[in-house]
Design an enzyme around this catalytic site. Structure first.
Site, short mmCIF file in Angstrom:
data_model
loop_
_atom_site.label_atom_id
_atom_site.label_comp_id
_atom_site.label_asym_id
_atom_site.label_seq_id
_atom_site.Cartn_x
_atom_site.Cartn_y
_atom_site.Cartn_z
N ASP A 1 0.84 -1.20 0.00
CA ASP A 1 0.00 0.00 0.00
C ASP A 1 0.88 1.25 0.00
O ASP A 1 0.38 2.38 -0.05
CB ASP A 1 -1.00 0.00 1.16
CG ASP A 1 -0.34 -0.08 2.52
OD1 ASP A 1 0.90 -0.19 2.59
OD2 ASP A 1 -1.07 -0.02 3.54
N SER A 2 2.21 1.05 0.00
CA SER A 2 3.14 2.17 -0.22
C SER A 2 2.91 2.75 -1.62
O SER A 2 3.41 3.84 -1.93
CB SER A 2 4.59 1.72 -0.05
OG SER A 2 4.86 0.55 -0.79
N GLU B 1 9.04 -4.18 10.60
CA GLU B 1 9.53 -2.92 10.02
C GLU B 1 10.13 -2.03 11.10
O GLU B 1 9.51 -1.76 12.13
CB GLU B 1 8.36 -2.21 9.31
CG GLU B 1 8.78 -0.89 8.67
CD GLU B 1 7.79 -0.35 7.65
OE1 GLU B 1 6.80 -1.03 7.34
OE2 GLU B 1 8.02 0.78 7.17
N ASP C 1 -1.16 -6.04 -0.25
CA ASP C 1 -1.57 -5.40 1.01
C ASP C 1 -3.07 -5.17 1.06
O ASP C 1 -3.66 -4.66 0.09
CB ASP C 1 -0.88 -4.03 1.14
CG ASP C 1 0.36 -4.09 2.01
OD1 ASP C 1 0.50 -5.03 2.81
OD2 ASP C 1 1.20 -3.18 1.88
N GLU D 1 -1.68 -5.35 8.65
CA GLU D 1 -0.89 -4.82 9.76
C GLU D 1 -1.58 -5.10 11.09
O GLU D 1 -2.81 -5.05 11.17
CB GLU D 1 -0.70 -3.30 9.59
CG GLU D 1 0.07 -2.93 8.34
CD GLU D 1 0.28 -1.42 8.19
OE1 GLU D 1 -0.06 -0.64 9.12
OE2 GLU D 1 0.80 -1.01 7.13
N LYS E 1 -1.54 -9.30 2.84
CA LYS E 1 -0.79 -8.86 4.03
C LYS E 1 -1.63 -7.85 4.79
O LYS E 1 -2.31 -7.02 4.17
CB LYS E 1 0.56 -8.24 3.63
CG LYS E 1 1.34 -7.67 4.83
CD LYS E 1 2.79 -7.39 4.49
CE LYS E 1 3.09 -6.07 3.86
NZ LYS E 1 2.67 -4.87 4.62
O1 KIV Z 1 3.63 -1.18 1.65
C1 KIV Z 1 4.82 -1.53 1.70
O2 KIV Z 1 5.63 -1.23 0.83
C2 KIV Z 1 5.23 -2.33 2.86
C3 KIV Z 1 6.68 -2.63 3.01
C4 KIV Z 1 7.40 -1.43 3.48
C5 KIV Z 1 6.93 -3.79 3.87
O3 KIV Z 1 4.42 -2.72 3.64
#
Ligand code: KIV
Length: 271
Positions: free
Chosen positions: A51-52, A189, A90, A122, A120
């Site tokens: 989600d980055s 992280e 994510d 959190e 994934k």
């Molecule tokens: O969204 C992302 O890029 C991440 C990584 C930093 C692990 O969750």
């Protein structure tokens, strides 16, 4: 022969096998077809549609605004490019925290509409019920502890997490809870290297670090950071393998010059 070289398609079992054999796992983000093709062809084990993308692709300040449909758009572009890597997608902010049914429905939508291989999310103990429910649909889940960017407004900063004993103890308990709930791997992280190493030793599932030192089972970086496409973000843990921001700026500058000077196109570059 290493597991990495033998494997035609990376699965969650392959990652477990890598951990058992002490072979480090490589993971990078990708959000689009072209970059995912390069990253997969280069042989990375896991591609994270993170989600980055909210920051890197859309220019938002945080990961919070990205939607489920936008994540599916990025993930399906990546899926079309990839032959070998395991693709983890994510779950974006607000699509799984409500309750476990919401988490399951969001995960099913991702798997159905993007073709990704796993999701994934959190969080620690507070998300274990959701993890178990997602697993009932046969969807593999990766956990994410330490600096969890979706909670930025709770913590207020992106500094190193779990430096204090109490927070470190909680992180260890959360990591065990994620393993028990059925996660196939977790991301840690920006936490102290010693703590991350302890977690990797205590868990049987792979622990993949970003800013968590070398004692874990694998490493993940944001692709745009490691090739230097981004240049304002320079945390200590980031190793830049290229400086594409500068290289592309120079190339674009040359192109502008060539257009203005009428050097481009030349006689061989036209019909
Ligand atoms: O969204 C992302 O890029 C991440 C990584 C930093 C692990 O969750």
């Amino acid at each position: 022969m290493s597991v990495h070289k033998e494997i035609k398609k990376v699965t969650t079992n392959v990652l477990l096998e890598m951990k058992r054999k002490g072979e480090k796992i490589s993971m990078l983000t990708a959000y689009d077809y072209t970059m995912a093709k390069i990253v997969d062809h280069a042989g990375v084990d896991v591609i994270l549609v993170g989600d980055s993308a909210s920051n890197v692709m859309a220019g938002h300040e945080t990961t919070l605004p990205i939607t489920l449909d936008q994540m599916i758009y990025h993930a399906s572009s990546v899926v079309r490019a990839v032959d070998r890597a395991l693709i983890v997608v994510d779950l974006p902010f607000g699509t799984y925290q409500g309750n476990s049914k919401e988490a399951l429905n969001s995960s099913i939508k991702i798997m159905k509409e993007s073709g990704g291989h796993a999701v994934k999310l959190e969080g620690g103990m507070e998300v274990t019920e959701s993890i178990q429910r997602i697993l009932t649909a046969g969807i593999p889940v990766m956990g994410h502890l330490g600096l969890t960017p979706q909670s930025i407004y709770k913590f207020g900063t992106y500094t190193v997490r779990a430096k204090e004993e109490l927070e470190a103890k909680k992180l260890i308990e959360d990591a065990h809870a994620l393993e028990k709930a059925g996660c196939f791997a977790i991301v840690l992280e920006k936490i102290p290297a010693k703590l991350a190493e302890q977690v990797a030793k205590e868990l049987t599932i792979p622990v993949i670090g970003i800013g968590a030192g070398g004692g874990v089972d694998g490493q993940v970086l944001v692709f745009h950071d490691m090739v230097g496409l981004t240049h304002e973000f320079s945390p200590r843990f980031l190793r830049r393998y290229l400086n594409l921001y500068d290289d592309i700026t120079e190339a674009v500058g040359k192109y502008i010059q060539d257009v203005k000077s009428k050097d481009f196109p030349n006689s061989n570059e036209q019909y």
